[in-house]
Design an enzyme around this catalytic site. Structure first.
Site, PDB file in Angstrom:
ATOM      1  N   HIS A 150       0.813  -1.220   0.000  1.00 30.67           N
ATOM      2  CA  HIS A 150       0.000   0.000   0.000  1.00 30.67           C
ATOM      3  C   HIS A 150       0.848   1.273   0.000  1.00 30.67           C
ATOM      4  O   HIS A 150       0.319   2.363  -0.219  1.00 30.67           O
ATOM      5  CB  HIS A 150      -0.995   0.002   1.165  1.00 30.67           C
ATOM      6  CG  HIS A 150      -0.393   0.253   2.523  1.00 30.67           C
ATOM      7  ND1 HIS A 150      -0.136  -0.753   3.427  1.00 30.67           N
ATOM      8  CD2 HIS A 150      -0.024   1.399   3.140  1.00 30.67           C
ATOM      9  CE1 HIS A 150       0.357  -0.228   4.537  1.00 30.67           C
ATOM     10  NE2 HIS A 150       0.438   1.079   4.389  1.00 30.67           N
ATOM     11  N   ASP A 180      -0.125  -7.575   1.410  1.00 24.03           N
ATOM     12  CA  ASP A 180       0.333  -6.192   1.521  1.00 24.03           C
ATOM     13  C   ASP A 180       1.857  -6.103   1.568  1.00 24.03           C
ATOM     14  O   ASP A 180       2.422  -5.359   2.372  1.00 24.03           O
ATOM     15  CB  ASP A 180      -0.273  -5.512   2.755  1.00 24.03           C
ATOM     16  CG  ASP A 180      -0.115  -3.993   2.699  1.00 24.03           C
ATOM     17  OD1 ASP A 180      -0.023  -3.438   1.580  1.00 24.03           O
ATOM     18  OD2 ASP A 180      -0.066  -3.357   3.775  1.00 24.03           O
ATOM     19  N   GLY A 252       3.536   6.302   8.407  1.00 25.17           N
ATOM     20  CA  GLY A 252       4.878   6.412   7.857  1.00 25.17           C
ATOM     21  C   GLY A 252       5.764   5.254   8.256  1.00 25.17           C
ATOM     22  O   GLY A 252       6.799   5.014   7.640  1.00 25.17           O
ATOM     23  N   ASN A 253       5.347   4.492   9.293  1.00 26.76           N
ATOM     24  CA  ASN A 253       6.091   3.302   9.688  1.00 26.76           C
ATOM     25  C   ASN A 253       5.816   2.111   8.775  1.00 26.76           C
ATOM     26  O   ASN A 253       6.505   1.088   8.848  1.00 26.76           O
ATOM     27  CB  ASN A 253       5.753   2.891  11.121  1.00 26.76           C
ATOM     28  CG  ASN A 253       6.605   3.589  12.162  1.00 26.76           C
ATOM     29  OD1 ASN A 253       6.125   4.454  12.883  1.00 26.76           O
ATOM     30  ND2 ASN A 253       7.875   3.226  12.227  1.00 26.76           N
ATOM     31  N   SER A 254       4.801   2.220   7.920  1.00 20.05           N
ATOM     32  CA  SER A 254       4.444   1.095   7.058  1.00 20.05           C
ATOM     33  C   SER A 254       5.627   0.606   6.243  1.00 20.05           C
ATOM     34  O   SER A 254       6.302   1.386   5.578  1.00 20.05           O
ATOM     35  CB  SER A 254       3.330   1.494   6.091  1.00 20.05           C
ATOM     36  OG  SER A 254       2.072   1.293   6.666  1.00 20.05           O
ATOM     37  N   LEU A 309      -7.909 -25.268  -4.036  1.00 17.82           N
ATOM     38  CA  LEU A 309      -8.628 -26.529  -3.966  1.00 17.82           C
ATOM     39  C   LEU A 309      -9.914 -26.515  -4.773  1.00 17.82           C
ATOM     40  O   LEU A 309     -10.364 -27.537  -5.256  1.00 17.82           O
ATOM     41  CB  LEU A 309      -8.970 -26.884  -2.513  1.00 17.82           C
ATOM     42  CG  LEU A 309      -7.822 -27.394  -1.638  1.00 17.82           C
ATOM     43  CD1 LEU A 309      -8.359 -27.785  -0.278  1.00 17.82           C
ATOM     44  CD2 LEU A 309      -7.130 -28.568  -2.289  1.00 17.82           C
ATOM     45  N   GLY A 310     -10.549 -25.352  -4.873  1.00 15.66           N
ATOM     46  CA  GLY A 310     -11.803 -25.282  -5.600  1.00 15.66           C
ATOM     47  C   GLY A 310     -12.989 -25.670  -4.750  1.00 15.66           C
ATOM     48  O   GLY A 310     -13.766 -26.546  -5.113  1.00 15.66           O
TER      49      GLY A 310
END
Length: 513
Positions: A150, A180, A252-254, A309-310
């Site tokens: 992000h 992410d 801002g730490n992301s 797996l479906g």
């Protein structure tokens, strides 16, 4: 179906008018110019006298990331988001709370531009935030940098600032929105200081950790805390397995690293739980157990492959467990099996309860989702299911999960509560046309639900189709009646019905008392 480690059942935080989840990326306020984790049962270690040596050693490997994007085309902009329609809360794209959270943040935070991860010092045209700011860390001297998806998604240019103030243009090697995570590559005329992954599975609640990042544009910020909880599920995606910490993590730490006391990266800081947009002592990091393999695959191929797996699965609640004759409400109940999918080919049937996958117990659908996702496509996995009260072992050859446009992902579904009070009819061409039912759906059609009846409170609606009752296929209303009577004769509290609606299937237990 995607599926990893069992996680403790914990109450989820409640979102209120003053509480939101905030992705920990980007608000720029100023210009950007040891001991091992203890194994379970080991004696507790005293707090270190200082984190200075660890911080000094690891600071050079942590970078600031600035991503810039042009404003979107006006024709695609949302009317309630000036200048753009794709910005906020990238981990919650379909949440009904999305607009509410955006509006709330606009009121709480001056100059909010529609998504914290895309806020810049100078809003773009029509208020569109043209820049986002986050953190990252170098994992290879050759210039590979890890951050959050992000932070850089939809960016036209990405710039990495090192601790020595050098600014390097970065190329996005690959991203994985589901976890992410993103991997960048920069070119440098000399080797860069790198850090290494540690073992997040060895971290215990109460262990010390160190976080380094770029909160509010203040690069090189070091905070310390402990692991507050493990295996947190925030509802952000099918692979939620966050480490929780009380170390100060802010916007801002992301993308910044979370270190153990050996200086190994055991998490990637990604989100905070906040009432004000600032730190309140609840932050979340993607564990290295999940992040490490994803980043390695992005580096090798630029994309992430996952097993499939479906089948659609749902939790096994107490009512469903009682209806199925299970002693414990655990496992993943198979609601629907995709035609010609791996599960169907292996003999998995609607109504089966998956209790074990590849030798590991399945406590809930999330466990299965994560374990299947980590299975290499083409590999065979042993799956244990409960069918008619008896265990059955099946061999499933896992396929590769394709994008939604090519192959629908397995989804977890919440069970409803069901009671009698329905008016059913056999399937006819007229009913198919009236309720827009697919030609391949057969069963008993719900044609009427009495107002304020138990069935109405259970969520049944005209147009629903009951395709299974008491683990038996339903051809018409008589089959449902027989299943109800059989349940009563067996002194069961409820009968389990498989309800089809708009292409999805869900098991609903109906009390028969």
């Amino acid at each position: 179906m995607e599926a990893a480690m069992p996680k403790p059942t914990v109450p989820k935080p409640t979102l209120s008018k003053s509480t939101v989840f905030v992705l920990a990326a980007g608000l720029l306020l100023t210009p950007v110019g040891p001991a091992a984790a203890q194994p379970s049962g080991a004696p507790a270690r005293e707090a270190p006298a200082s984190f200075a040596d660890l911080a000094e050693a690891k600071l050079p490997s942590v970078v600031t990331i600035a991503a810039s994007s042009r404003p979107p085309n006006r024709q695609t902009a949302r009317s309630d988001q000036p200048g753009g329609g794709d910005g906020p809360f990238s981990l919650f794209p379909d949440s009904p709370l999305r607009d509410f959270m955006e509006d709330l943040l606009r009121k709480q935070i001056p100059n909010f531009g529609g998504g914290l991860e895309r806020r810049g010092p100078e809003p773009g045209p029509q208020g569109w935030p043209g820049k986002s700011l986050g953190s990252g860390f170098i994992i290879d001297p050759g210039g590979y940098v890890v951050t959050n998806n992000h932070v850089v998604e939809r960016a036209d240019t990405v710039e990495v600032t090192l601790t020595d103030k050098r600014k390097l243009q970065a190329k996005v090697v690959g991203t994985d929105p589901k976890t992410d995570l993103a991997l960048l590559k920069v070119e440098s005329d000399k080797p860069l200081p790198a850090v290494h992954w540690g073992d997040s599975t060895g971290m215990r609640v109460g262990d010390w950790i160190l976080a380094i990042g770029n909160p509010f544009g203040l690069g090189g910020t070091v905070t310390a805390g402990i692991i507050s909880a493990r295996a947190r599920d925030l509802g952000a995606g099918p692979y939620d397995d966050f480490l929780q910490t009380d170390a100060a993590i802010n916007q801002g730490n992301s993308g910044g690293p979370m270190f153990n006391l050996k200086g190994e990266v055991i998490g990637v800081n990604t989100a905070i739980f906040s009432q004000s947009g600032g730190n309140v002592g609840i932050g979340f990091a993607i564990p290295s157990e999940l992040a490490g393999p994803v980043i390695a695959e992005l580096r090798d191929t630029g994309r992430v492959t996952r097993g499939w797996l479906g089948a659609s699965v749902q939790p096994v609640g107490p009512d469903i467990a009682s209806a199925l004759g299970l002693t414990e409400p655990t496992g993943a109940l198979v609601a629907e099996v995709s035609n010609n999918g791996p599960a169907a080919k292996a003999g998995v049937e609607s109504g089966d309860v998956v209790t074990e996958y590849a030798g590991k117990p399945v406590q809930e659908p999330h466990d299965l989702t994560r374990m299947v996702a980590r299975t290499k496509p083409g590999d065979t996995a042993r799956v244990v299911v409960q069918r008619d009260g008896k265990p059955m072992t099946l061999e499933v050859r896992v396929a590769e999960l394709q994008p939604p446009s090519q192959q629908a992902e397995a989804q977890q579904q919440k069970p409803g509560e069901g009671q009698l009070g329905l008016t059913l009819a056999p399937m006819t061409s007229e009913l198919r046309k009236q309720f827009s039912l697919d030609t391949d759906i057969n069963g008993a059609v719900v044609v009427e639900v009495a107002p304020n009846s138990p069935a109405a409170r259970s969520g049944f609606e005209p147009g629903d189709v009951i395709t299974r009752a008491g683990q038996q296929p339903v051809e018409g209303p008589d089959d449902v009646t027989k299943a109800v009577e059989a349940a009563r004769k067996s002194n069961k509290d409820s009968v389990l019905l498989l309800r089809r609606r708009e292409g999805s299937a869900l098991f609903v237990p109906l009390p028969v008392g």
